[in-house]
Scaffold this active site. Structure first.
Site, mmCIF file in Angstrom:
data_model
loop_
_atom_site.group_PDB
_atom_site.id
_atom_site.type_symbol
_atom_site.label_atom_id
_atom_site.label_comp_id
_atom_site.label_asym_id
_atom_site.label_seq_id
_atom_site.Cartn_x
_atom_site.Cartn_y
_atom_site.Cartn_z
ATOM 1 N N TRP A 21 0.848 -1.214 0.000
ATOM 2 C CA TRP A 21 0.000 0.000 0.000
ATOM 3 C C TRP A 21 0.876 1.254 0.000
ATOM 4 O O TRP A 21 0.798 2.094 -0.902
ATOM 5 C CB TRP A 21 -0.948 -0.030 1.213
ATOM 6 C CG TRP A 21 -1.817 1.191 1.378
ATOM 7 C CD1 TRP A 21 -2.148 2.108 0.401
ATOM 8 C CD2 TRP A 21 -2.483 1.610 2.578
ATOM 9 N NE1 TRP A 21 -2.983 3.076 0.936
ATOM 10 C CE2 TRP A 21 -3.198 2.795 2.254
ATOM 11 C CE3 TRP A 21 -2.559 1.110 3.881
ATOM 12 C CZ2 TRP A 21 -3.972 3.482 3.210
ATOM 13 C CZ3 TRP A 21 -3.335 1.793 4.822
ATOM 14 C CH2 TRP A 21 -4.033 2.966 4.488
ATOM 15 N N TYR A 57 -4.590 1.129 -4.472
ATOM 16 C CA TYR A 57 -3.353 1.676 -3.912
ATOM 17 C C TYR A 57 -2.608 2.465 -4.985
ATOM 18 O O TYR A 57 -1.910 1.890 -5.833
ATOM 19 C CB TYR A 57 -2.439 0.567 -3.372
ATOM 20 C CG TYR A 57 -2.997 -0.231 -2.203
ATOM 21 C CD1 TYR A 57 -4.058 0.245 -1.423
ATOM 22 C CD2 TYR A 57 -2.456 -1.465 -1.857
ATOM 23 C CE1 TYR A 57 -4.553 -0.493 -0.361
ATOM 24 C CE2 TYR A 57 -2.955 -2.203 -0.787
ATOM 25 C CZ TYR A 57 -4.007 -1.706 -0.047
ATOM 26 O OH TYR A 57 -4.497 -2.444 1.010
ATOM 27 N N GLN A 190 -8.532 -11.043 5.442
ATOM 28 C CA GLN A 190 -7.461 -10.067 5.718
ATOM 29 C C GLN A 190 -8.059 -8.966 6.590
ATOM 30 O O GLN A 190 -9.002 -8.295 6.180
ATOM 31 C CB GLN A 190 -6.938 -9.496 4.388
ATOM 32 C CG GLN A 190 -5.862 -8.471 4.593
ATOM 33 C CD GLN A 190 -5.254 -7.918 3.310
ATOM 34 O OE1 GLN A 190 -4.880 -6.762 3.285
ATOM 35 N NE2 GLN A 190 -5.129 -8.714 2.268
ATOM 36 N N TYR A 218 -3.278 -7.285 8.854
ATOM 37 C CA TYR A 218 -2.729 -6.077 8.226
ATOM 38 C C TYR A 218 -2.400 -4.987 9.234
ATOM 39 O O TYR A 218 -2.947 -4.981 10.326
ATOM 40 C CB TYR A 218 -3.584 -5.603 7.050
ATOM 41 C CG TYR A 218 -4.916 -4.897 7.284
ATOM 42 C CD1 TYR A 218 -5.012 -3.641 7.887
ATOM 43 C CD2 TYR A 218 -6.088 -5.448 6.781
ATOM 44 C CE1 TYR A 218 -6.222 -2.979 8.005
ATOM 45 C CE2 TYR A 218 -7.316 -4.793 6.893
ATOM 46 C CZ TYR A 218 -7.372 -3.550 7.508
ATOM 47 O OH TYR A 218 -8.571 -2.899 7.618
ATOM 48 N N ARG A 223 1.049 0.888 11.451
ATOM 49 C CA ARG A 223 1.426 1.919 10.463
ATOM 50 C C ARG A 223 2.701 2.687 10.873
ATOM 51 O O ARG A 223 2.831 3.876 10.629
ATOM 52 C CB ARG A 223 0.244 2.851 10.195
ATOM 53 C CG ARG A 223 -0.984 2.012 9.819
ATOM 54 C CD ARG A 223 -2.196 2.738 9.389
ATOM 55 N NE ARG A 223 -3.294 1.754 9.238
ATOM 56 C CZ ARG A 223 -4.436 1.952 8.657
ATOM 57 N NH1 ARG A 223 -4.689 3.122 8.121
ATOM 58 N NH2 ARG A 223 -5.349 1.013 8.578
ATOM 59 N N ALA A 295 6.521 -1.501 3.723
ATOM 60 C CA ALA A 295 7.856 -0.880 3.802
ATOM 61 C C ALA A 295 7.992 0.085 2.645
ATOM 62 O O ALA A 295 7.443 -0.150 1.573
ATOM 63 C CB ALA A 295 8.947 -1.935 3.738
ATOM 64 N N ARG A 296 8.722 1.173 2.875
ATOM 65 C CA ARG A 296 8.856 2.206 1.837
ATOM 66 C C ARG A 296 10.220 2.190 1.172
ATOM 67 O O ARG A 296 10.428 2.852 0.185
ATOM 68 C CB ARG A 296 8.618 3.571 2.455
ATOM 69 C CG ARG A 296 7.265 3.516 3.066
ATOM 70 C CD ARG A 296 6.722 4.578 3.751
ATOM 71 N NE ARG A 296 6.851 5.941 3.459
ATOM 72 C CZ ARG A 296 5.915 6.643 2.839
ATOM 73 N NH1 ARG A 296 4.887 6.054 2.295
ATOM 74 N NH2 ARG A 296 6.020 7.939 2.760
HETATM 75 N N1 LIG Z 1 -7.337 -4.881 3.354
HETATM 76 C C1 LIG Z 1 -7.260 -3.693 3.876
HETATM 77 O O1 LIG Z 1 -8.267 -2.993 4.051
HETATM 78 C C2 LIG Z 1 -5.907 -3.170 4.300
HETATM 79 C C3 LIG Z 1 -5.812 -1.991 5.079
HETATM 80 C C4 LIG Z 1 -4.529 -1.569 5.479
HETATM 81 C C5 LIG Z 1 -3.413 -2.299 5.090
HETATM 82 N N2 LIG Z 1 -3.554 -3.421 4.324
HETATM 83 C C6 LIG Z 1 -2.383 -4.229 3.859
HETATM 84 O O2 LIG Z 1 -1.461 -4.420 4.918
HETATM 85 C C7 LIG Z 1 -0.178 -3.902 4.554
HETATM 86 C C8 LIG Z 1 0.580 -3.412 5.775
HETATM 87 O O3 LIG Z 1 -0.161 -2.441 6.475
HETATM 88 P P1 LIG Z 1 0.271 -0.911 6.582
HETATM 89 O O4 LIG Z 1 1.190 -0.581 5.494
HETATM 90 O O5 LIG Z 1 -1.007 -0.172 6.763
HETATM 91 O O6 LIG Z 1 0.974 -0.812 8.004
HETATM 92 P P2 LIG Z 1 2.262 -1.407 8.712
HETATM 93 O O7 LIG Z 1 2.793 -2.567 7.981
HETATM 94 O O8 LIG Z 1 1.865 -1.571 10.115
HETATM 95 O O9 LIG Z 1 3.267 -0.161 8.623
HETATM 96 C C9 LIG Z 1 3.952 0.129 7.462
HETATM 97 C C10 LIG Z 1 4.678 1.470 7.587
HETATM 98 O O10 LIG Z 1 5.477 1.534 8.765
HETATM 99 C C11 LIG Z 1 6.722 2.158 8.485
HETATM 100 N N3 LIG Z 1 7.766 1.111 8.621
HETATM 101 C C12 LIG Z 1 7.732 -0.163 8.122
HETATM 102 N N4 LIG Z 1 8.826 -0.850 8.438
HETATM 103 C C13 LIG Z 1 9.582 -0.033 9.185
HETATM 104 C C14 LIG Z 1 10.840 -0.182 9.811
HETATM 105 N N5 LIG Z 1 11.503 -1.337 9.747
HETATM 106 N N6 LIG Z 1 11.327 0.864 10.506
HETATM 107 C C15 LIG Z 1 10.651 2.020 10.589
HETATM 108 N N7 LIG Z 1 9.453 2.226 10.003
HETATM 109 C C16 LIG Z 1 8.912 1.211 9.301
HETATM 110 C C17 LIG Z 1 6.657 2.638 7.035
HETATM 111 O O11 LIG Z 1 6.112 3.969 6.963
HETATM 112 P P3 LIG Z 1 6.996 5.315 7.188
HETATM 113 O O12 LIG Z 1 8.402 5.023 6.823
HETATM 114 O O13 LIG Z 1 6.349 6.312 6.324
HETATM 115 O O14 LIG Z 1 6.806 5.621 8.645
HETATM 116 C C18 LIG Z 1 5.645 1.681 6.439
HETATM 117 O O15 LIG Z 1 4.990 2.202 5.315
HETATM 118 C C19 LIG Z 1 -0.514 -2.834 3.506
HETATM 119 O O16 LIG Z 1 0.593 -2.520 2.702
HETATM 120 C C20 LIG Z 1 -1.605 -3.523 2.747
HETATM 121 O O17 LIG Z 1 -1.049 -4.494 1.860
HETATM 122 C C21 LIG Z 1 -4.785 -3.866 3.939
#
Ligand SMILES: NC(=O)c1ccc[n+]([C@@H]2O[C@H](COP(=O)([O-])OP(=O)(O)OC[C@H]3O[C@@H](n4cnc5c(N)ncnc54)[C@H](OP(=O)(O)O)[C@@H]3O)[C@@H](O)[C@H]2O)c1
Length: 330
Positions: A21, A57, A190, A218, A223, A295-296
């Site tokens: 995402w 996305y 999910q 997820y 986040r 991850a970004r």
């Molecule tokens: N089905 C749905 O409705 C739904 C909803 C939400 C998510 N999802 C899925 O779940 C996935 C993961 O959720 P998410 O992206 O919302 O949240 P997450 O995995 O909890 O957090 C990801 C964010 O945290 C930061 N991050 C990640 N790894 C890091 C590290 N090692 N060190 C420091 N910062 C780090 C990055 O943002 P920054 O660097 O900008 O801080 C990254 O974009 C999504 O990509 C998507 O595929 C699905």
């Protein structure tokens, strides 16, 4: 890496799955395509063979980035998880919210999962991903305007055509899961799940355990909050949804960071980061099949993939759980 089957299906996925995402930029303050492609490739090199994305996305951008990242990789060594039912280029269904695309143009997002719409969405996803099949095809959010039976019939047709291998849902409650299963066999649900967001433990987890459905958790890092890097007053980039997301209210940030300080010594003892400890805890929870981690860039992706090297004993998990009792849920 560790791999698990999705429910009773023969589809094996990496327990740490790349969530694409944020890689698509939309709602995360933009994207740097090259970095996102690099992040996915670096994850793959460490065994993260499964990638979750969605058409909405970045309005196609995330799927295109995933397509670019997997180009040249053996297709049968990658698992592509994508979605349907969140439309930005038509107005059927229900308006979910107003938004802006990556160029700042206003767009309206609709929840819609009518039959013809899904068939069209699938073609578009296959094209953007550069593949001829999707491993797991999931409804993104429930659509109250279309009978679930119609939605599942469309997915069943795609399965019969070989364009989709397995059907999944997202954000479904257990009555919606039961209804969907009248039309086809579901592999997974999910849903949001993290140390500080555990609503699904009440109904979804017991249902999935009993009926052998996979759960893809997820936002397991909440986040970014559960990495410990966010402090009160944090300035998010323009267009980053986290600026108004309730988990990032100052009192929440303080509460979560207080908890993180209590488990930091355990992370240090294991030469792990807080984020890695959080990811390992997540995949050890009953009923949780996969942690979908975003991850970004390459550094984050590598760190997250290496969470698999961190092991937690039952006593250590119990210790973390005791500390969690004092944290407010978000
Ligand atoms: N089905 C749905 O409705 C739904 C909803 C939400 C998510 N999802 C899925 O779940 C996935 C993961 O959720 P998410 O992206 O919302 O949240 P997450 O995995 O909890 O957090 C990801 C964010 O945290 C930061 N991050 C990640 N790894 C890091 C590290 N090692 N060190 C420091 N910062 C780090 C990055 O943002 P920054 O660097 O900008 O801080 C990254 O974009 C999504 O990509 C998507 O595929 C699905």
């Amino acid at each position: 890496m560790e791999f698990r089957n999705l429910g009773e299906t023969d589809l094996k996925v990496s327990v740490i799955t790349f969530g694409a995402w944020a890689a698509g930029g939309w709602m995360w303050g933009g994207t740097e395509r090259k970095e996102s492609v690099g992040a996915i490739r670096a994850s793959y090199d460490l065994g993260v063979t499964s990638i979750d994305t969605a058409p909405v996305y970045g309005q196609g951008t995330s799927e295109e980035i995933v397509g670019e990242a997997i180009k040249g990789l053996p297709r049968d060594k990658v698992q592509l998880l994508t979605k349907y039912g969140m439309r930005w280029n038509q107005t059927k269904g229900t308006l979910a919210f107003h938004s802006r695309d990556n160029d700042g143009n206003p767009i309206d997002i609709y929840k819609y999962a009518g039959k013809e719409s899904i068939i069209q969405e699938c073609e578009d996803s296959l094209r953007r991903l550069g593949t001829d099949y999707i491993d797991l095809y999931q409804i993104h959010w429930p659509d109250v305007t279309t009978p679930i039976s119609e939605t599942m019939e469309a997915v069943q047709r795609l399965i019969e055509q070989g364009k989709v291998l397995q059907a999944g849902v997202c954000n479904y409650d257990i009555s919606q899961m039961r209804e969907a299963e009248k039309g086809l066999k579901l592999a997974s649900n999910q849903v949001p799940y993290s140390m500080v967001k555990r609503d699904i433990e009440e109904e979804v987890v017991p249902y999935c355990l009993e009926n052998r459905k996979a759960i893809l958790a997820y936002s397991p890092l909440e986040r970014g909050l559960l990495t410990g890097k966010i402090k009160p007053g944090h300035q998010f980039a323009e267009g980053d949804h986290r600026a108004n997301y309730k988990a990032f209210k100052p009192e929440n940030i303080v509460g979560v960071n207080t908890f993180l300080e209590k488990i930091r010594p355990l992370a240090e003892e294991k030469n792990a980061t807080l984020g890695q400890l959080v990811i390992r805890w997540t995949i050890e929870q009953p009923g949780i099949t996969v942690a979908l981690v975003g991850a970004r860039n390459t550094d984050q992706a590598v760190q997250n993939a290496k969470a698999i090297e961190v092991k937690l004993s039952a006593d250590e998990i119990a210790f973390i759980n005791r500390q969690l009792e004092e944290v407010a849920v978000v």
